[in-house]
Scaffold this motif. Sequence first.
Motif, PDB file in Angstrom:
ATOM      1  N   ARG A 226       3.795   0.300 -11.296  1.00 35.47           N
ATOM      2  CA  ARG A 226       4.363   0.815 -10.335  1.00 35.47           C
ATOM      3  C   ARG A 226       4.180   2.225  -9.644  1.00 35.47           C
ATOM      4  NH1 ARG A 226       8.086  -2.264 -12.636  1.00 35.47           N
ATOM      5  NH2 ARG A 226       9.204  -0.489 -13.570  1.00 35.47           N
ATOM      6  N   ALA A 227       4.445   3.302 -10.677  1.00 36.36           N
ATOM      7  CA  ALA A 227       3.790   4.706 -10.304  1.00 36.36           C
ATOM      8  C   ALA A 227       2.411   4.720  -9.912  1.00 36.36           C
ATOM      9  CB  ALA A 227       4.001   5.547 -11.681  1.00 36.36           C
TER      10      ALA A 227
ATOM     11  N   GLU B  40       0.693   2.449  -8.223  1.00 37.63           N
ATOM     12  CA  GLU B  40       0.803   1.918  -6.909  1.00 37.63           C
ATOM     13  C   GLU B  40       1.381   2.891  -5.915  1.00 37.63           C
ATOM     14  OE1 GLU B  40      -0.004  -0.772  -3.844  1.00 37.63           O
ATOM     15  OE2 GLU B  40      -0.802  -0.504  -5.821  1.00 37.63           O
ATOM     16  N   ALA B  41       2.521   3.351  -6.135  1.00 36.44           N
ATOM     17  CA  ALA B  41       3.224   4.551  -5.610  1.00 36.44           C
ATOM     18  C   ALA B  41       2.146   5.614  -5.256  1.00 36.44           C
ATOM     19  CB  ALA B  41       4.653   4.939  -5.968  1.00 36.44           C
ATOM     20  N   ALA B  42       1.720   6.044  -5.940  1.00 35.93           N
ATOM     21  CA  ALA B  42       0.575   7.215  -6.009  1.00 35.93           C
ATOM     22  C   ALA B  42      -0.361   6.899  -4.941  1.00 35.93           C
ATOM     23  CB  ALA B  42       0.107   7.734  -6.983  1.00 35.93           C
TER      24      ALA B  42
ATOM     25  N   ILE C 276      -0.306   4.455  -2.342  1.00 38.17           N
ATOM     26  CA  ILE C 276       0.301   4.330  -1.086  1.00 38.17           C
ATOM     27  C   ILE C 276       0.576   5.773  -0.740  1.00 38.17           C
ATOM     28  CG2 ILE C 276       2.259   3.773   0.032  1.00 38.17           C
ATOM     29  CD1 ILE C 276       2.578   1.512  -2.099  1.00 38.17           C
ATOM     30  N   LYS C 277       0.911   6.797  -1.267  1.00 40.32           N
ATOM     31  CA  LYS C 277       1.248   8.107  -0.704  1.00 40.32           C
ATOM     32  C   LYS C 277      -0.311   8.889  -0.653  1.00 40.32           C
ATOM     33  CE  LYS C 277       3.561  12.360  -1.693  1.00 40.32           C
ATOM     34  NZ  LYS C 277       4.558  12.939  -2.450  1.00 40.32           N
TER      35      LYS C 277
ATOM     36  N   ASP D   8       2.959   5.764   3.262  1.00 42.55           N
ATOM     37  CA  ASP D   8       4.319   5.982   2.864  1.00 42.55           C
ATOM     38  C   ASP D   8       4.743   6.573   4.169  1.00 42.55           C
ATOM     39  OD1 ASP D   8       3.099   8.618   2.584  1.00 42.55           O
ATOM     40  OD2 ASP D   8       4.613   9.143   0.913  1.00 42.55           O
TER      41      ASP D   8
ATOM     42  N   TYR E 202      12.276   6.276   6.127  1.00 37.38           N
ATOM     43  CA  TYR E 202      11.999   5.974   4.666  1.00 37.38           C
ATOM     44  C   TYR E 202      11.798   7.368   4.125  1.00 37.38           C
ATOM     45  CZ  TYR E 202       9.044   5.458   0.687  1.00 37.38           C
ATOM     46  OH  TYR E 202       8.454   5.168  -0.598  1.00 37.38           O
TER      47      TYR E 202
ATOM     48  N   PRO F 101      10.769   9.075   0.541  1.00 35.11           N
ATOM     49  CA  PRO F 101       9.916   8.693  -0.654  1.00 35.11           C
ATOM     50  C   PRO F 101      10.486   9.488  -1.761  1.00 35.11           C
ATOM     51  CG  PRO F 101       8.766   9.902   0.877  1.00 35.11           C
ATOM     52  CD  PRO F 101       9.742   9.547   1.561  1.00 35.11           C
ATOM     53  N   ASP F 102      10.639   9.179  -3.127  1.00 35.57           N
ATOM     54  CA  ASP F 102      11.063   9.838  -3.938  1.00 35.57           C
ATOM     55  C   ASP F 102       9.964  11.154  -4.212  1.00 35.57           C
ATOM     56  OD1 ASP F 102      12.911   7.852  -4.830  1.00 35.57           O
ATOM     57  OD2 ASP F 102      11.460   6.847  -6.354  1.00 35.57           O
TER      58      ASP F 102
END
Length: 80
Positions: A54-55, A57-59, A61-62, A67, A76, A78-79
């Motif tokens: 998940r981390a 994939e989030a990276a 996307i960013k 994002d 939105y 983001p964290d």
Amino acid sequence: MAGRIRAEVIYRETVGLEPLAPEEVAREYNIPVEAVHEAIDYCIRSKELLDAERAAEAASIKARGLDKWPYAPKDYQPDA
């Protein structure tokens, strides 16, 4: 042809504010209850791997700017 359902999707149905019993998840997804138990077991045993996926994939996307609007809602947050 049956579609594939990620183990994590099944697992998430069994936790949280309104968790479903494995039997309920099995009925909802039309899968054997044994498959629900396998998904739960896999997700519990593989927590670190799933967190890392998940981390990553989030990276990704960013890094691609996905994002931000118009790819993500304007509000939105983001964290950090």
